[in-house]
Motif scaffolding. Structure first.
Motif, short mmCIF file in Angstrom:
data_model
loop_
_atom_site.label_atom_id
_atom_site.label_comp_id
_atom_site.label_asym_id
_atom_site.label_seq_id
_atom_site.Cartn_x
_atom_site.Cartn_y
_atom_site.Cartn_z
N HIS A 122 0.83 -1.21 0.00
CA HIS A 122 0.00 0.00 0.00
C HIS A 122 0.86 1.27 0.00
N PRO A 123 0.56 2.19 -0.89
CA PRO A 123 1.39 3.41 -0.97
C PRO A 123 1.52 4.14 0.36
N ASP A 124 0.45 4.19 1.14
CA ASP A 124 0.55 4.96 2.39
C ASP A 124 1.44 4.25 3.42
N VAL A 125 1.48 2.94 3.37
CA VAL A 125 2.40 2.22 4.25
C VAL A 125 3.84 2.45 3.79
N ARG A 126 4.03 2.40 2.48
CA ARG A 126 5.36 2.69 1.93
C ARG A 126 5.81 4.12 2.26
N ARG A 127 4.89 5.04 2.22
CA ARG A 127 5.23 6.41 2.61
C ARG A 127 5.84 6.42 4.00
N MET A 128 5.24 5.67 4.91
CA MET A 128 5.76 5.64 6.28
C MET A 128 7.13 4.95 6.32
N LEU A 129 7.24 3.85 5.63
CA LEU A 129 8.53 3.12 5.65
C LEU A 129 9.63 3.94 4.98
N MET A 130 9.31 4.55 3.85
CA MET A 130 10.33 5.34 3.13
C MET A 130 10.74 6.57 3.95
N THR A 131 9.77 7.18 4.61
CA THR A 131 10.10 8.33 5.47
C THR A 131 11.05 7.89 6.58
N ALA A 132 10.71 6.79 7.20
CA ALA A 132 11.55 6.26 8.29
C ALA A 132 12.96 5.96 7.77
N ARG A 133 13.00 5.35 6.61
CA ARG A 133 14.28 4.96 6.02
C ARG A 133 15.12 6.17 5.64
N ALA A 134 14.48 7.13 5.01
CA ALA A 134 15.23 8.31 4.54
C ALA A 134 15.78 9.11 5.72
N TYR A 135 15.00 9.23 6.76
CA TYR A 135 15.48 9.95 7.94
C TYR A 135 16.60 9.16 8.63
N THR A 136 16.38 7.87 8.78
CA THR A 136 17.34 7.07 9.55
C THR A 136 18.69 7.02 8.85
N GLU A 137 18.69 6.69 7.58
CA GLU A 137 19.97 6.59 6.86
C GLU A 137 20.62 7.97 6.73
N GLY A 138 19.78 9.00 6.57
CA GLY A 138 20.33 10.35 6.49
C GLY A 138 21.00 10.75 7.80
N CYS A 139 20.37 10.44 8.90
CA CYS A 139 20.96 10.77 10.21
C CYS A 139 22.24 9.99 10.43
N ARG A 140 22.25 8.73 10.01
CA ARG A 140 23.48 7.94 10.20
C ARG A 140 24.64 8.57 9.43
N ALA A 141 24.34 9.01 8.22
CA ALA A 141 25.39 9.64 7.41
C ALA A 141 25.89 10.93 8.06
N LEU A 142 24.95 11.72 8.55
CA LEU A 142 25.34 12.99 9.17
C LEU A 142 26.08 12.76 10.48
N CYS A 143 25.66 11.75 11.21
CA CYS A 143 26.34 11.41 12.46
C CYS A 143 27.80 11.05 12.15
N GLY A 144 28.01 10.33 11.07
CA GLY A 144 29.37 9.96 10.68
C GLY A 144 30.22 11.19 10.35
N TRP A 145 29.58 12.17 9.74
CA TRP A 145 30.29 13.40 9.38
C TRP A 145 30.73 14.16 10.63
N VAL A 146 29.84 14.20 11.61
CA VAL A 146 30.16 14.89 12.87
C VAL A 146 31.16 14.07 13.68
N ALA A 147 31.01 12.77 13.66
CA ALA A 147 31.95 11.92 14.40
C ALA A 147 33.37 12.09 13.86
N ARG A 148 33.46 12.22 12.54
CA ARG A 148 34.78 12.44 11.96
C ARG A 148 35.38 13.75 12.50
N ALA A 149 34.55 14.76 12.62
CA ALA A 149 35.04 16.03 13.16
C ALA A 149 35.44 15.88 14.63
#
Lengths: 596, 596
Positions: free
Chosen positions: B342-369
């Motif tokens: 269902h598109p609306d379920v995917r909306r929730m999963l994709m939102t969760a995924r995009a935020y989570t992976e994005g935060c992990r990447a940004l956390c890595g950038w700050v951790a490097r600093a």
């Protein structure tokens, strides 16, 4: 300690000033309804909810319900509170006088419901479910069934439930397995297991009247083979009193995140005796009568919790001393300023306020339509009202509960660490509010109802029940300079809504997944514009009255400030929602199921 | 049943591919760090968190901590898990080899922390607070204090706390009342009451080392009169082992919304013996060493819970059968399709995924600093890294925890009614995640730190540590057609951020309340652009590798889909935030305090 005072001044504003309660007297059976009578009802409800229900809210959460050997006990004090509620006539307030009700219109009773939800959401579910069952039975039951069961339900001596969900199916009721076998005497034998049954078993009433979805032996597969049955906990004896126990038992209650004082039951039907409500295989239609009413009520739950949470946040923000105003100490005689001086705290309070008052106004607009649909002598008005109810029901349900949860969280944030602990009772609002986004159809399902059904039914007629009055209001006030700051943003966001509507209508017709991917964002966009419409109308009244209002001027000034905050700070979300909608389904649907 | 598998593939991507872990070997003491070594550490951490910590997460929540007569017991199994954690060397992993640590860089250890938070947030607080106390003591304590206390803390035999909050003050520590009287022997007598002390008392370690903020007799009023003290539960005997009990007692634990297995204690200091850390009246500086590290860690908590909640949602969306795909049945052989169609379920999963992976990447950038600031031999790099850490700390703390809470709620919503009950364990994620938005400085305080301090310090130098690399990245890739769908939205939102920054800088200078009213919206705007920067960089890598990646191609394809979803569906929020910011403080500040 939780605090709550019913916002009577704002309720009177919504009812009398914004939605013109005087017009209600034109409705059938409402000829004697006066502003005084209404205010009296509201004051009584305020008194009852503040003094009887509020004190049981935190204790009910802490204690929860108890289950033992099929018996469910509600928390301490609930039984006495329920008796007092019933004796005061609140169960009967909104019901048909033909069955002992007082026939109060929804326009008034929704405000009473709001107070109940503010003061004790868990408590409110017991009479709330009964009223939903009453509605379905009254609309679809045979006269014999209605005469036999409704009077005691209206009185509140017997309560009601709606038994839909089974362990393997909730949203998709077409999968349900509970069976009903005709017994040849007009009754049926019902067998099956239901879960998540609010008020399914408890100690508040002498009997419980379950409305149960089940399949007849000759039922077609899926959603078109479902029938609705009345299955009581106790059968009636010859005098109409609770007699022999029916084959209905409670096998457990759920341990939930919140609404812990509401018994959420697993109910087993084991060759239980029941009676068909309405036609065979048309159970969904009957159930939807109940569900639509319940959906507006669930929206009211979001509003009710938001109001209580807002008040809690304000009380704490006035009392908690931390830091100094960025504009220089406001209370130099105290060790620090109260946190209400800080812009970020005010941002939270104003957001809570703008959403809460906006939802109350919109709820009043929909409640009026509920009344007109039910009671107007004019067929044209009834039809128009029906359209508005149909269109706005999913919006009220989903938007109000989403905003209720947001506001509850803003309250916790205002309290900081003190909001996270049990003591002040604000974290309970978050836990309680969370369910309203889920039950009676998840908010995602509401959004699909809006784009998949309401948008396209009757060639878009329901949509016009919103679009036309908004357009007319904008046109009528476009030149009024005193309203420019309100009409401008409303017109802009309304234009966005029109674009989004056309976009989804076109693309959804071509590909239903396009509508599905846009649904949730569209519902929020629609809802925010609807609140914008209410805020602009409220601003117009406030502009007109503030200079002659005397002691009340501050009330209208506050309305204007809040309207401005809504337009400037909250309504702009609509632009972002439209961007998301416009991007289409591709990125939502592209990922393979096994790649998540 | 909660499910969790450490996302090792994505962690390796962030560390090795996105942030080039090979460069870490240039840092002091990291010469032997190799990709293999890192991967080995991550796999061990995955194994430990999945098999030891995860099984205790739900049971710890259900049981909670126990308080009796000053003694706190952690839930069943926590003590054994902690022993295993310590024996495996995890306490020492990220600490200085000079005190027995393993010297793992933050770039690696933040990923370990994420796994700990995903599997058991409550558990993670015990070693987490110890590490914070270790940092403050190591940076500001005398050599004698460090030698006496650090090795056992690094080993995890003794744990640490930070004792800041008092009943009447949290955010505004200038109001605190705990007193420290010099005893003439280099020690101090500490008296006062602290609340909300995580890991303040428990049964996991032989001793507890409290870092306590208190006032010396000659202290100036307010925040400039606060000193930091080390106050142990047990004083050391002649051999450095726990000896006589100090005047430190626990008078109770809080009943909280979540993180129930973490003991949140009221701690009384009654003429307790303590030692000054750093200079008199400079306690806030020392405490901020700890607090800054903790704030990035709290951000990691948001990320960790988001990952666990995302995985739970995906598991349920694949397994739960309800309804049929809008594009026609996908699994006609089953009674219904899994809800992931269902598109609306995917909306929730994709939102969760995009935020989570994005935060992990940004956390890595700050951790490097964090690593470069601490370990680079190059002064210029160290300064640049310090700027980036200073700027990004409030963003990581507030954005990640807000998004963690959003994702946890999306998971509950995916489960519907089953998400609201205890059984599946997802409602726990909501309750646990909620605290991270509050402690270590509420997210509103983070936003004020960003606009009030970080934005203006060193003539805007910290801002440039973000603006310059983003600009350079956009410039370098503007012409790359394969990246157009990512660079375009990034450039647009970055332009918005620049405008908002200039607006706040100008108006905030004139009127600090203007900056205060804009702060929270600005932090979110900034954070979303930062995630956009990460997603564009990830997309660039994915575009470059997908065609030659063989079996791994699907990983890069998924990155591209998710990047696109982020750009189209989530990043547009920035426009609405800018509208709100631009409207100024007036509507936020206009309402009289008595009118709320």
């Amino acid at each position: 300690m939780q605090v709550y005072k019913a916002p009577l001044r704002d309720m009177r504003f919504v009812l009398h000033e914004l939605h013109g309660s005087a017009e209600l007297t034109a409705l059938e059976g409402q000829g004697e309804l006066s502003a005084d009578l209404i205010d009296d009802v509201l004051e009584q409800a305020a008194n009852f909810t503040e003094t009887v229900l509020l004190p049981l809210n935190a204790s009910g959460d802490l204690e929860g319900c108890h289950y033992e050997n099929g018996v469910v006990r509600t928390p301490q004090g609930f039984r006495q509170a329920y008796d007092a509620f019933r004796e005061a006539g609140w169960n009967a307030a909104a019901s048909d006088p033909a069955y002992g009700g007082q026939g109060l219109p929804a326009s008034v009773y929704k405000l009473v419901e709001e107070m109940i939800c503010s003061s004790n959401l868990s408590f409110g579910l017991y009479p709330g479910l009964t009223h939903g069952a009453y509605l379905a039975l009254r609309s679809h039951g045979s006269q014999e069934l209605k005469d036999a069961w409704l009077p005691k339900m209206v009185e509140g001596r017997w309560s009601g439930t709606m038994c839909l969900t089974e362990p393997h199916c909730g949203t998709d009721l077409g999968l349900l397995r509970t069976r009903a076998i005709p017994q040849g005497d007009g009754s049926y034998s019902i067998t099956g297991s239901k879960i998540f049954i609010s008020a399914g078993e408890h100690d508040l009433t002498e009997n419980i009247v379950h409305l149960v979805l089940a399949r007849l032996p000759d039922a077609p597969k899926g959603i078109k083979g479902i029938s609705l049955f009345l299955v009581p906990k106790f059968l009636q004896d010859a005098d109409g009193n609770p007699g022999p126990r029916n084959g209905v038992s409670c096998s457990g209650i759920e341990h939930k995140m919140g609404i812990k004082a509401s018994a959420t039951c697993q109910i087993n039907f084991d060759a239980a005796k029941g009676w068909l409500i309405g036609e065979p295989h048309k159970g969904m239609r009957a159930m939807f009568t109940m569900m639509n009413s319940e959906r507006v009520s669930v929206g009211t739950q979001g509003l009710g919790v938001a109001e209580a949470a807002y008040q809690a946040a304000v009380a704490y923000a006035r009392e908690r001393l931390q830091g100094r105003s960025l504009a220089g100490a406001k209370y130099p005689d105290r060790p620090a300023d109260p946190i209400i001086v800080h812009p970020d705290v005010r941002r939270m309070l104003m957001t809570a306020r703008a959403y809460t008052e906006g939802c109350r106004a919109l709820c009043g607009w929909v409640a009026r339509a509920l009344d007109e649909h039910e009671l107007s002598p004019d067929q044209q008005i009834r039809t128009a009202a029906e359209d508005r109810v149909a269109l706005m029901t999913p919006i009220v349900k989903a938007l109000f509960t989403d905003l209720g949860f947001e506001v509850a969280n803003l309250a916790v944030q205002t309290y900081g660490g003190h909001g996270y602990i049990r003591e002040h009772g604000v974290e309970q609002y978050v836990r309680d509010a969370r369910i309203a986004q889920i039950y009676e159809g998840t908010n995602g399902v509401q959004a699909l109802d809006l784009v998949g059904r309401k948008m396209s039914s009757n060639f878009g007629r329901p949509l016009r029940s919103f679009f036309h009055p908004v357009l007319a209001f904008i046109d009528a006030n476009l030149e009024d300079e005193a309203l420019a700051d309100f009409i401008g943003p409303l017109a802009k966001s309304f234009g966005t809504l029109q674009q989004a509507t056309a976009h989804i209508a076109a693309n959804g017709l071509r590909d239903p997944e396009e509508a599905g991917a846009a649904a949730t964002d569209y519902l929020r966009l629609f809802g925010l514009v609807a609140l914008g419409y209410m805020w602009a109308r409220m601003a117009k009244i406030a502009v007109g009255k503030r200079e002659t209002a005397g002691a009340d001027a501050a009330f209208y000034e506050a309305k204007l400030v809040t309207a401005r905050f809504y337009m400037e700070r909250l309504l702009p979300q609509t632009g972002a929602l439209w961007s998301a909608i416009r991007s289409g389904k591709a990125s939502t649907m592209a990922l393979g199921e096994d790649r998540f």
